[in-house]
Design an enzyme around this catalytic site. Structure first.
Site, PDB file in Angstrom:
ATOM      1  N   ASN A 137      49.686 115.797  -0.391  1.00  0.00           N
ATOM      2  CA  ASN A 137      49.309 116.837  -0.618  1.00  0.00           C
ATOM      3  C   ASN A 137      48.250 117.304  -1.936  1.00  0.00           C
ATOM      4  O   ASN A 137      47.051 117.691  -1.682  1.00  0.00           O
ATOM      5  CB  ASN A 137      50.179 118.093  -0.979  1.00  0.00           C
ATOM      6  CG  ASN A 137      51.211 117.927   0.397  1.00  0.00           C
ATOM      7  OD1 ASN A 137      50.894 117.304   1.403  1.00  0.00           O
ATOM      8  ND2 ASN A 137      52.125 118.865   0.408  1.00  0.00           N
TER       9      ASN A 137
ATOM     10  N   GLY B  16      68.002 118.432  10.421  1.00  0.00           N
ATOM     11  CA  GLY B  16      66.778 117.743   9.612  1.00  0.00           C
ATOM     12  C   GLY B  16      66.935 118.093   8.199  1.00  0.00           C
ATOM     13  O   GLY B  16      68.016 118.528   7.754  1.00  0.00           O
TER      14      GLY B  16
ATOM     15  N   LEU C  79      65.969 120.471   6.167  1.00  0.00           N
ATOM     16  CA  LEU C  79      66.292 121.843   5.721  1.00  0.00           C
ATOM     17  C   LEU C  79      67.842 122.333   6.013  1.00  0.00           C
ATOM     18  O   LEU C  79      68.509 122.633   5.450  1.00  0.00           O
ATOM     19  CB  LEU C  79      65.454 123.000   6.220  1.00  0.00           C
ATOM     20  CG  LEU C  79      64.190 123.286   5.572  1.00  0.00           C
ATOM     21  CD1 LEU C  79      63.807 124.696   6.160  1.00  0.00           C
ATOM     22  CD2 LEU C  79      64.422 123.645   3.905  1.00  0.00           C
TER      23      LEU C  79
ATOM     24  N   ARG D 128      54.394 114.284   0.991  1.00  0.00           N
ATOM     25  CA  ARG D 128      53.950 114.023   2.110  1.00  0.00           C
ATOM     26  C   ARG D 128      54.223 115.169   3.069  1.00  0.00           C
ATOM     27  O   ARG D 128      55.376 115.370   3.248  1.00  0.00           O
ATOM     28  CB  ARG D 128      54.507 112.609   2.847  1.00  0.00           C
ATOM     29  CG  ARG D 128      54.564 111.651   1.984  1.00  0.00           C
ATOM     30  CD  ARG D 128      55.295 110.238   2.419  1.00  0.00           C
ATOM     31  NE  ARG D 128      54.397 109.295   2.997  1.00  0.00           N
ATOM     32  CZ  ARG D 128      53.533 108.761   2.501  1.00  0.00           C
ATOM     33  NH1 ARG D 128      53.360 108.670   1.170  1.00  0.00           N
ATOM     34  NH2 ARG D 128      52.672 107.772   3.195  1.00  0.00           N
ATOM     35  N   SER D 129      53.279 115.815   3.490  1.00  0.00           N
ATOM     36  CA  SER D 129      53.649 117.091   4.270  1.00  0.00           C
ATOM     37  C   SER D 129      54.562 116.735   5.610  1.00  0.00           C
ATOM     38  O   SER D 129      54.311 115.417   5.997  1.00  0.00           O
ATOM     39  CB  SER D 129      52.024 117.620   4.637  1.00  0.00           C
ATOM     40  OG  SER D 129      51.745 116.988   5.839  1.00  0.00           O
ATOM     41  N   SER D 130      55.071 117.777   6.017  1.00  0.00           N
ATOM     42  CA  SER D 130      55.910 117.590   7.214  1.00  0.00           C
ATOM     43  C   SER D 130      55.080 116.999   8.507  1.00  0.00           C
ATOM     44  O   SER D 130      55.523 116.099   9.040  1.00  0.00           O
ATOM     45  CB  SER D 130      56.473 118.943   7.896  1.00  0.00           C
ATOM     46  OG  SER D 130      55.576 119.807   7.781  1.00  0.00           O
TER      47      SER D 130
ATOM     48  N   LYS E 220      63.156 122.061  15.101  1.00  0.00           N
ATOM     49  CA  LYS E 220      61.516 122.120  15.310  1.00  0.00           C
ATOM     50  C   LYS E 220      61.182 123.202  16.554  1.00  0.00           C
ATOM     51  O   LYS E 220      62.194 123.455  17.287  1.00  0.00           O
ATOM     52  CB  LYS E 220      61.143 120.858  15.694  1.00  0.00           C
ATOM     53  CG  LYS E 220      61.308 119.634  14.630  1.00  0.00           C
ATOM     54  CD  LYS E 220      60.155 119.636  13.858  1.00  0.00           C
ATOM     55  CE  LYS E 220      60.132 118.466  12.837  1.00  0.00           C
ATOM     56  NZ  LYS E 220      58.975 118.328  11.843  1.00  0.00           N
TER      57      LYS E 220
ATOM     58  N   GLU F  58      53.931 119.942  14.707  1.00  0.00           N
ATOM     59  CA  GLU F  58      53.877 121.307  14.943  1.00  0.00           C
ATOM     60  C   GLU F  58      52.673 121.911  15.194  1.00  0.00           C
ATOM     61  O   GLU F  58      52.357 123.118  15.033  1.00  0.00           O
ATOM     62  CB  GLU F  58      54.885 121.843  14.081  1.00  0.00           C
ATOM     63  CG  GLU F  58      56.282 121.412  13.967  1.00  0.00           C
ATOM     64  CD  GLU F  58      57.222 122.157  13.157  1.00  0.00           C
ATOM     65  OE1 GLU F  58      58.070 122.922  13.506  1.00  0.00           O
ATOM     66  OE2 GLU F  58      56.890 122.182  11.915  1.00  0.00           O
TER      67      GLU F  58
ATOM     68  N   LYS G  79      52.677 131.619   4.765  1.00  0.00           N
ATOM     69  CA  LYS G  79      52.841 130.281   4.893  1.00  0.00           C
ATOM     70  C   LYS G  79      52.276 129.482   5.991  1.00  0.00           C
ATOM     71  O   LYS G  79      51.808 128.476   5.909  1.00  0.00           O
ATOM     72  CB  LYS G  79      54.587 130.285   5.254  1.00  0.00           C
ATOM     73  CG  LYS G  79      55.219 128.951   5.538  1.00  0.00           C
ATOM     74  CD  LYS G  79      55.692 128.065   4.224  1.00  0.00           C
ATOM     75  CE  LYS G  79      55.917 126.764   4.147  1.00  0.00           C
ATOM     76  NZ  LYS G  79      57.290 126.259   5.077  1.00  0.00           N
TER      77      LYS G  79
HETATM   78  O1  KPL Z   1      55.211 123.278   4.047  1.00  0.00           O
HETATM   79  C1  KPL Z   1      54.864 122.112   3.796  1.00  0.00           C
HETATM   80  C2  KPL Z   1      54.962 121.176   4.925  1.00  0.00           C
HETATM   81  O2  KPL Z   1      54.949 119.735   4.488  1.00  0.00           O
HETATM   82  O3  KPL Z   1      55.167 121.342   5.940  1.00  0.00           O
HETATM   83  C3  KPL Z   1      53.878 122.067   2.572  1.00  0.00           C
HETATM   84  C4  KPL Z   1      53.992 123.603   1.860  1.00  0.00           C
HETATM   85  C5  KPL Z   1      52.512 121.796   2.873  1.00  0.00           C
HETATM   86  C6  KPL Z   1      54.509 121.110   1.579  1.00  0.00           C
HETATM   87  O4  KPL Z   1      54.340 119.912   1.839  1.00  0.00           O
END
Ligand code: KPL
Length: 323
Positions: free
Chosen positions: A208, A10, A12, A259-261, A80, A273, A190
């Site tokens: 966000n 993915g 990361l 756009r958040s994950s 994931k 998730e 987090k």
């Molecule tokens: O970690 C994030 C995510 O999208 O999962 C944030 C910090 C909200 C950044 O988009």
């Protein structure tokens, strides 16, 4: 020389495989499909850095169907949460386990599938504020610089020699990565940010930064954080709701265009998730006798959205999917 594997292709996984391959050229990336393997084998990883500069980085890559009995010193697990049981099962068949195994998932509870495999101190968690976006099978854009912490889930576990050999060359290359023992507080911090930002952005289909434009959104985020802080405290992690909320606002500002994950998962029709983020807060709250009505409602709404957005969402039997 350390032998390192990154499990998961993915955003990361691609970012870290590219980064590690420059420093530890024997790094192996393990991916889920033969198509992705073939793409990366032919073209390498195309990394677009923070300044917009593109680079192709050759990386050893294997498909997880080809992974047999492997001997890695260091394994970064970047799949994931829902794929973790499969990884644990594959690892259980290895005759030599890694001396450092790092779990990079969002949410809580990632260590549970691995605790019986590894002695304390080997199994670590990672928390990062870096951002990355996968643009194709082997194409990744580094969207935000930041800090990464890795460290054991267990209190009192000392840093292993392999962990030191992994961290030092990264730091020499300017990667902001620190050892933090135990890692649990960082994970909770987090999680709170993800609890507040991810479901709302996914439900409202907004970036966000837009959350800061509405008092309603801010007040919902405040309730989410207050509930999560009570649950964390019940687990011995003393956080202050005001400080956490300030951090949430700061993250919304810093990642305003993201756009958040969770929003990305919903847009791709993939399972989110939610169960490991707000869902874990609800589960742990129930265990500790703490009510978490706002988090519970967000979990339900996201599950409804998952059913609606899933590509194979046919008529259901009326049950919501459970974890
Ligand atoms: O970690 C994030 C995510 O999208 O999962 C944030 C910090 C909200 C950044 O988009």
């Amino acid at each position: 020389m350390l032998s390192i594997a990154v499990w998961g292709g993915g955003s990361l996984g691609l970012l870290w495989a590219a980064r590690l391959a420059r420093i530890f050229p024997e790094t192996v990336l393990l991916v889920r499909t033969e198509e992705q393997r073939d793409w990366i084998r032919e073209k390498g990883i195309r990394l677009t850095d923070l300044a917009g500069k593109e680079e192709r980085i050759p990386v050893h890559v294997r498909w997880i169907g080809e992974v047999g009995d492997e001997a890695f010193d260091c394994l970064l697990i970047m799949v994931k949460q829902r794929h973790l049981p499969g990884v644990a099962e594959a690892l259980a068949a290895f005759s030599r386990l890694p001396a450092l195994a790092v779990l990079w998932q969002n949410g809580l509870g990632q260590e549970e599938a691995f605790e019986s495999l590894f002695p304390p101190g080997v199994l670590c968690g990672a928390v990062t504020t870096e951002g990355a976006y996968r643009e194709g099978p082997g194409e990744v854009r580094h969207t935000g610089g930041g800090q990464t912490w890795i460290g054991p889930f267990a209190s009192g576990a000392v840093r292993s020699e392999v962990a030191a050999r992994f961290l030092a060359p990264l730091r020499d290359e300017g990667v902001r990565i620190e050892w933090e023992s135990p890692i649990v507080r960082r994970i909770w911090e987090k999680v709170m940010v993800n609890c507040a930002i991810n479901p709302l952005t996914a439900l409202l289909r907004i970036r966000n930064g837009e959350l800061l434009r509405s008092d309603e959104a801010l007040s919902l985020m405040e309730s989410v954080v207050e509930e999560a802080v009570s649950v964390a405290r019940a687990e011995g992690v003393g956080l202050e709701a005001d400080a956490v909320l300030k951090r949430v606002v700061e993250v919304c500002r810093r990642t305003a265009e993201n756009r958040s994950s969770m929003l990305q998962d919903v847009e791709r029709g993939q399972r989110t998730e939610i169960d490991w983020i707000n869902g874990e807060v609800v589960r742990r709250g129930t265990r500790a006798g703490i009510e978490t009505p706002v988090n519970r409602t967000l979990v339900r709404l996201i599950r409804l959205l998952e059913v609606r957005c899933s590509p194979d969402s046919g008529p259901t039997d009326g049950r919501l999917p459970s974890r």
